[in-house]
Enzyme design. Structure first.
Site, mmCIF file in Angstrom:
data_model
loop_
_atom_site.group_PDB
_atom_site.id
_atom_site.type_symbol
_atom_site.label_atom_id
_atom_site.label_comp_id
_atom_site.label_asym_id
_atom_site.label_seq_id
_atom_site.Cartn_x
_atom_site.Cartn_y
_atom_site.Cartn_z
ATOM 1 N N ASP A 19 0.831 -1.209 0.000
ATOM 2 C CA ASP A 19 0.000 0.000 0.000
ATOM 3 C C ASP A 19 0.865 1.260 0.000
ATOM 4 O O ASP A 19 2.002 1.242 0.472
ATOM 5 C CB ASP A 19 -0.914 -0.026 1.228
ATOM 6 C CG ASP A 19 -2.098 0.899 1.070
ATOM 7 O OD1 ASP A 19 -2.362 1.376 -0.056
ATOM 8 O OD2 ASP A 19 -2.775 1.157 2.078
ATOM 9 N N GLY A 20 0.285 2.338 -0.532
ATOM 10 C CA GLY A 20 0.928 3.648 -0.450
ATOM 11 C C GLY A 20 1.542 4.146 -1.751
ATOM 12 O O GLY A 20 2.184 5.197 -1.769
ATOM 13 N N ARG A 32 -0.790 9.170 -9.947
ATOM 14 C CA ARG A 32 -0.839 7.935 -9.167
ATOM 15 C C ARG A 32 -0.214 6.753 -9.907
ATOM 16 O O ARG A 32 0.431 5.901 -9.315
ATOM 17 C CB ARG A 32 -2.300 7.594 -8.823
ATOM 18 C CG ARG A 32 -2.943 8.547 -7.854
ATOM 19 C CD ARG A 32 -4.400 8.153 -7.609
ATOM 20 N NE ARG A 32 -4.519 6.783 -7.165
ATOM 21 C CZ ARG A 32 -4.362 6.385 -5.897
ATOM 22 N NH1 ARG A 32 -4.091 7.277 -4.962
ATOM 23 N NH2 ARG A 32 -4.489 5.129 -5.570
ATOM 24 N N ASN A 67 -10.575 -3.294 -6.351
ATOM 25 C CA ASN A 67 -9.849 -2.251 -7.103
ATOM 26 C C ASN A 67 -10.503 -1.915 -8.444
ATOM 27 O O ASN A 67 -10.198 -0.885 -9.050
ATOM 28 C CB ASN A 67 -8.384 -2.647 -7.338
ATOM 29 C CG ASN A 67 -7.521 -2.567 -6.094
ATOM 30 O OD1 ASN A 67 -6.512 -3.269 -5.973
ATOM 31 N ND2 ASN A 67 -7.893 -1.716 -5.144
ATOM 32 N N ARG A 189 -5.117 -2.799 8.482
ATOM 33 C CA ARG A 189 -6.228 -3.690 8.125
ATOM 34 C C ARG A 189 -5.771 -4.686 7.075
ATOM 35 O O ARG A 189 -4.777 -4.474 6.383
ATOM 36 C CB ARG A 189 -7.464 -2.903 7.665
ATOM 37 C CG ARG A 189 -7.195 -1.931 6.549
ATOM 38 C CD ARG A 189 -8.470 -1.247 6.050
ATOM 39 N NE ARG A 189 -8.127 -0.219 5.082
ATOM 40 C CZ ARG A 189 -7.986 1.071 5.377
ATOM 41 N NH1 ARG A 189 -8.213 1.523 6.594
ATOM 42 N NH2 ARG A 189 -7.622 1.931 4.436
ATOM 43 N N SER A 191 -7.792 -5.751 4.493
ATOM 44 C CA SER A 191 -8.375 -5.406 3.190
ATOM 45 C C SER A 191 -8.666 -6.646 2.342
ATOM 46 O O SER A 191 -8.323 -6.700 1.161
ATOM 47 C CB SER A 191 -7.461 -4.438 2.421
ATOM 48 O OG SER A 191 -7.286 -3.251 3.145
#
Ligand code: FPP
Length: 239
Positions: A19-20, A32, A67, A189, A191
């Site tokens: 993540d990130g 992104r 996603n 979390r 996810s």
């Protein structure tokens, strides 16, 4: 790739929620998608570091069933990134003894990419150095639903279904459960990641964004793992 480790105990199977990427890109004033590219570029060094530490299987969460709800350009960008990564890196991964596995639903993935994935699995299926299991179009709940559907289709009777039998019907069938789940990007979390398999996994979270997660970060996670007291629901055996 080197082998050997200085740890007393190393997880056999590590899962990573990468993540990130988006925030990593935003912090640099970049779109992104360039964050996801930075994320892809980080997979290979972390894989090499994993071999060096003695990890035998790595499951990376690359695209979740949820996603698909991201903006269409980001979704198609992630699909293209996987396709490009297979095209550019498959031969080298194969030459380095990496066995590629896929966990996720094939349905929904564009047919050309499905074929690339199948070819990668077939080419590398006998490699033994490390397993790179790519969770792509993966959701833990979808995985459980798919397993139940297949169990019904195969005509199993209620008494035929045990935890071991059920686990064999998951996408990860044949792969030992993860010992350690690492999540980058600062959230705490799962996810929908390996929700059945991670029942007794140790959990490690770091604020570092995935593209910056390096060998030193992995070493810290493994050090933390080594210090954990894993009891699997039992009490500690007196020494
Ligand atoms: C989360 O970052 C990351 C993902 C959606 C999946 C990880 C994807 C990659 C590393 C690249 C794709 C990999 C392959 C093999 C194609 P985020 O976008 O949620 O970051 P944010 O929380 O900062 O927005």
């Amino acid at each position: 790739m080197t082998s050997g480790t200085s740890f007393r105990r190393v997880p056999y199977h590590v899962g990573i929620v990468m993540d990130g990427n988006g925030r990593w890109a935003q912090a640099r004033g970049m779109p992104r998608l360039l964050g996801h590219r930075g994320g892809v570029n980080n997979i290979r060094p972390v894989l090499e570091a994993s071999v060096g530490f003695g990890i035998k299987a790595l499951t990376i969460y690359a695209f979740s069933t949820e996603n698909w709800a991201r903006p269409p350009a980001e979704v198609s960008g992630l699909m293209k990134l996987l396709s490009e990564t297979i095209r550019r890196q498959l031969a080298d991964l194969h030459a380095n003894g990496v066995q590629i596995r896929h966990s996720g639903r094939m349905a929904g993935i564009e047919p050309g990419l499905q074929q690339q994935i199948r070819d990668a699995l077939e080419l590398t299926k006998n490699n033994q150095r490390i397993i790179l299991n790519v969770a792509f179009n993966y959701g833990g709940r979808a995985e459980i639903v798919d397993a139940v559907r297949q169990i019904i289709q195969d005509g199993l009777k209620p008494d035929d279904v045990s935890e071991d039998v059920f686990a064999r019907y998951l996408y990860t069938g044949g792969l030992p459960d993860p010992d350690l789940i690492i999540r980058t990007g600062g959230e705490y979390r799962l996810s929908n990641f390996l929700i059945w398999q991670a029942a007794y996994a140790e959990y490690y979270a770091t604020p570092t964004f995935w593209p910056d997660f390096d060998k030193e970060e992995l070493r810290r996670a493994l050090q933390d793992f080594e210090d954990r007291d894993r009891r699997f629901g039992k009490v500690k055996t007196p020494s």
